[in-house]
Design a protein around this motif. Structure first.
Motif, short mmCIF file in Angstrom:
data_model
loop_
_atom_site.label_atom_id
_atom_site.label_comp_id
_atom_site.label_asym_id
_atom_site.label_seq_id
_atom_site.Cartn_x
_atom_site.Cartn_y
_atom_site.Cartn_z
N ARG A 29 0.83 -1.21 0.00
CA ARG A 29 0.00 0.00 0.00
C ARG A 29 0.86 1.25 0.00
N GLY A 30 1.96 1.22 0.73
CA GLY A 30 2.87 2.36 0.77
C GLY A 30 3.45 2.68 -0.60
N TYR A 31 3.85 1.64 -1.31
CA TYR A 31 4.40 1.85 -2.66
C TYR A 31 3.34 2.40 -3.61
N VAL A 32 2.13 1.89 -3.50
CA VAL A 32 1.04 2.36 -4.36
C VAL A 32 0.74 3.82 -4.04
N LYS A 33 0.76 4.18 -2.77
CA LYS A 33 0.49 5.57 -2.38
C LYS A 33 1.56 6.53 -2.90
N LYS A 34 2.82 6.07 -2.98
CA LYS A 34 3.87 6.91 -3.53
C LYS A 34 3.59 7.22 -5.00
N VAL A 35 3.12 6.22 -5.74
CA VAL A 35 2.76 6.44 -7.15
C VAL A 35 1.61 7.44 -7.24
N GLU A 36 0.59 7.23 -6.41
CA GLU A 36 -0.57 8.11 -6.44
C GLU A 36 -0.20 9.54 -6.06
N ALA A 37 0.70 9.70 -5.09
CA ALA A 37 1.13 11.03 -4.68
C ALA A 37 1.87 11.73 -5.82
N ALA A 38 2.70 10.99 -6.54
CA ALA A 38 3.42 11.57 -7.67
C ALA A 38 2.45 11.96 -8.78
N GLU A 40 -0.73 12.82 -8.33
CA GLU A 40 -1.44 14.01 -7.84
C GLU A 40 -0.57 15.26 -7.98
N GLY A 41 0.73 15.09 -7.75
CA GLY A 41 1.65 16.22 -7.88
C GLY A 41 1.91 16.60 -9.33
N GLY A 42 1.53 15.76 -10.25
CA GLY A 42 1.71 16.04 -11.67
C GLY A 42 3.13 15.80 -12.16
N ASP A 43 3.92 15.09 -11.38
CA ASP A 43 5.32 14.83 -11.74
C ASP A 43 5.41 13.48 -12.46
N LYS A 44 5.46 13.53 -13.78
CA LYS A 44 5.43 12.28 -14.57
C LYS A 44 6.67 11.44 -14.34
N LYS A 45 7.84 12.07 -14.27
CA LYS A 45 9.08 11.31 -14.10
C LYS A 45 9.09 10.58 -12.75
N ALA A 46 8.69 11.27 -11.70
CA ALA A 46 8.63 10.65 -10.37
C ALA A 46 7.58 9.54 -10.34
N ALA A 47 6.47 9.76 -11.02
CA ALA A 47 5.40 8.76 -11.05
C ALA A 47 5.87 7.50 -11.77
N LYS A 81 -2.07 3.40 -16.41
CA LYS A 81 -2.93 4.19 -17.26
C LYS A 81 -2.93 5.66 -16.80
N ARG A 82 -2.97 5.86 -15.49
CA ARG A 82 -2.96 7.23 -14.96
C ARG A 82 -1.60 7.90 -15.17
N VAL A 83 -0.52 7.14 -15.06
CA VAL A 83 0.81 7.71 -15.28
C VAL A 83 0.96 8.09 -16.75
N ALA A 84 0.48 7.25 -17.64
CA ALA A 84 0.59 7.53 -19.07
C ALA A 84 -0.23 8.76 -19.46
N ALA A 85 -1.30 9.03 -18.72
CA ALA A 85 -2.17 10.15 -19.04
C ALA A 85 -1.56 11.49 -18.62
#
Length: 86
Positions: A29-38, A40-47, A81-85
């Motif tokens: 869950r922690g790893y998934v939340k890091k992706v979601e936070a990135a 939300e922040g709009g940082d594609k590279k970090a995501a 899908k969200r990261v690609a968008a």
């Protein structure tokens, strides 16, 4: 209450396994939340980086039996899908 030695042992073992599995799910869950936070922040590279780390963790959860295969697959698909968008 358990009466047989085997049943007592199963209770002890189940408590240990429950703690281990809870920690594994929490870690995923922690790893998934890091992706979601990135995301939300709009940082594609970090995501993308966070997603690369999260995907093997999800796969490991499946192999360890703490996540269903389809659940992990669905989460990976939706996150990618969200990261690609972005």
């Amino acid at each position: 209450m358990a009466n047989t030695p085997q049943a007592r042992k199963r209770i002890r073992r189940n408590e240990k396994r429950s703690d281990i599995n809870t920690a594994r799910v929490s870690r995923i869950r922690g790893y998934v939340k890091k992706v979601e936070a990135a995301i939300e922040g709009g940082d594609k590279k970090a995501a993308e980086e966070a997603l690369k780390v999260a995907q093997p963790e999800l796969a490991r959860g499946v192999s360890r039996g703490v996540l269903h295969k389809n659940t992990a697959s669905r989460k990976m698909s939706r996150l990618s899908k969200r990261v690609a968008a972005l």
